[in-house]
Design an enzyme around this catalytic site. Sequence first.
Site, PDB file in Angstrom:
ATOM      1  N   HIS A  95      -0.784  -2.178  -4.432  1.00  0.00           N
ATOM      2  CA  HIS A  95      -1.097  -1.517  -5.699  1.00  0.00           C
ATOM      3  C   HIS A  95       0.139  -0.776  -6.204  1.00  0.00           C
ATOM      4  CE1 HIS A  95      -5.212  -2.593  -5.278  1.00  0.00           C
ATOM      5  NE2 HIS A  95      -5.415  -1.841  -4.222  1.00  0.00           N
ATOM      6  N   HIS A 104      -3.875  -6.124   1.724  1.00  0.00           N
ATOM      7  CA  HIS A 104      -5.298  -5.833   1.930  1.00  0.00           C
ATOM      8  C   HIS A 104      -6.030  -6.970   2.617  1.00  0.00           C
ATOM      9  CE1 HIS A 104      -4.570  -2.448  -0.585  1.00  0.00           C
ATOM     10  NE2 HIS A 104      -4.282  -3.186  -1.625  1.00  0.00           N
ATOM     11  N   CYS A 111      -1.784  -5.892   6.258  1.00  0.00           N
ATOM     12  CA  CYS A 111      -1.490  -4.672   7.004  1.00  0.00           C
ATOM     13  C   CYS A 111      -2.148  -4.751   8.389  1.00  0.00           C
ATOM     14  CB  CYS A 111      -2.033  -3.469   6.238  1.00  0.00           C
ATOM     15  SG  CYS A 111      -1.931  -1.914   7.132  1.00  0.00           S
ATOM     16  N   HIS A 146     -13.066  -3.306  -3.683  1.00  0.00           N
ATOM     17  CA  HIS A 146     -11.670  -3.367  -3.238  1.00  0.00           C
ATOM     18  C   HIS A 146     -11.458  -4.605  -2.359  1.00  0.00           C
ATOM     19  CE1 HIS A 146      -7.923  -2.229  -1.263  1.00  0.00           C
ATOM     20  NE2 HIS A 146      -7.742  -1.397  -2.287  1.00  0.00           N
ATOM     21  N   GLU A 199      -9.708  -5.105   0.245  1.00  0.00           N
ATOM     22  CA  GLU A 199      -9.765  -4.824   1.681  1.00  0.00           C
ATOM     23  C   GLU A 199     -11.205  -4.774   2.178  1.00  0.00           C
ATOM     24  OE1 GLU A 199      -8.792  -1.350   4.931  1.00  0.00           O
ATOM     25  OE2 GLU A 199      -7.806  -1.237   2.985  1.00  0.00           O
ATOM     26  N   THR A 254      -8.947   1.362   4.957  1.00  0.00           N
ATOM     27  CA  THR A 254      -7.717   2.052   5.350  1.00  0.00           C
ATOM     28  C   THR A 254      -6.913   2.549   4.168  1.00  0.00           C
ATOM     29  OG1 THR A 254      -6.393   0.036   5.439  1.00  0.00           O
ATOM     30  CG2 THR A 254      -7.559   0.675   7.446  1.00  0.00           C
TER      31      THR A 254
END
Length: 186
Positions: free
Chosen positions: A61, A93, A115, A143, A145, A181
Amino acid sequence: CNMMIFCFFFFLFVFFLMIRRPPRSTLFPYTTLFRSRAIRMAFETCDNDNGTIFTLGQIIHNPQVVEELQKKGVKMVESVEEISCGTLIIRSHGITREERARVDESEIKIVDATCPFVKIAQGFARTLAEEGYTVIILGDRDHPEVKSIKSYLGGAVDVITELEEIPNRGRSKKAGIVAQTTQTQE
């Protein structure tokens, strides 16, 4: 079992750090490190790959990074179906299990910039589900993730945005919480 307890308290610790909202300069230095890892991987791919390069959504982002990657020819797409060949840089993500399966079945080269904390959350959620826990994901349901973590569970999963929502979810003998996270300061 000890690993699950450790992971639970780790994610609980991360959640309380997010609630405490420390000064921006000290907020999650490790997640910043892993975002830098994703950026480095993306620019290295641009320098070393002469083919068409894609990201599925924003790699991170950060509009400035996304713009720089676009200047280097990286194309941002919203669906795996938009890619027929070339290289896909997986955003920090992560991607859903279904998206990963589609990419693995294709001729698309993969650069996985997910990540490591997201991978841990995916694995932890999967372990909880396999051991019969009701899994609750604390985060933004829209989102990437959270969508990614949720996709690795297969069954019904609750996604909540605040801990206060847990009592309204009914009772379960065994429940495990996995936290997104990446959270905003707001």
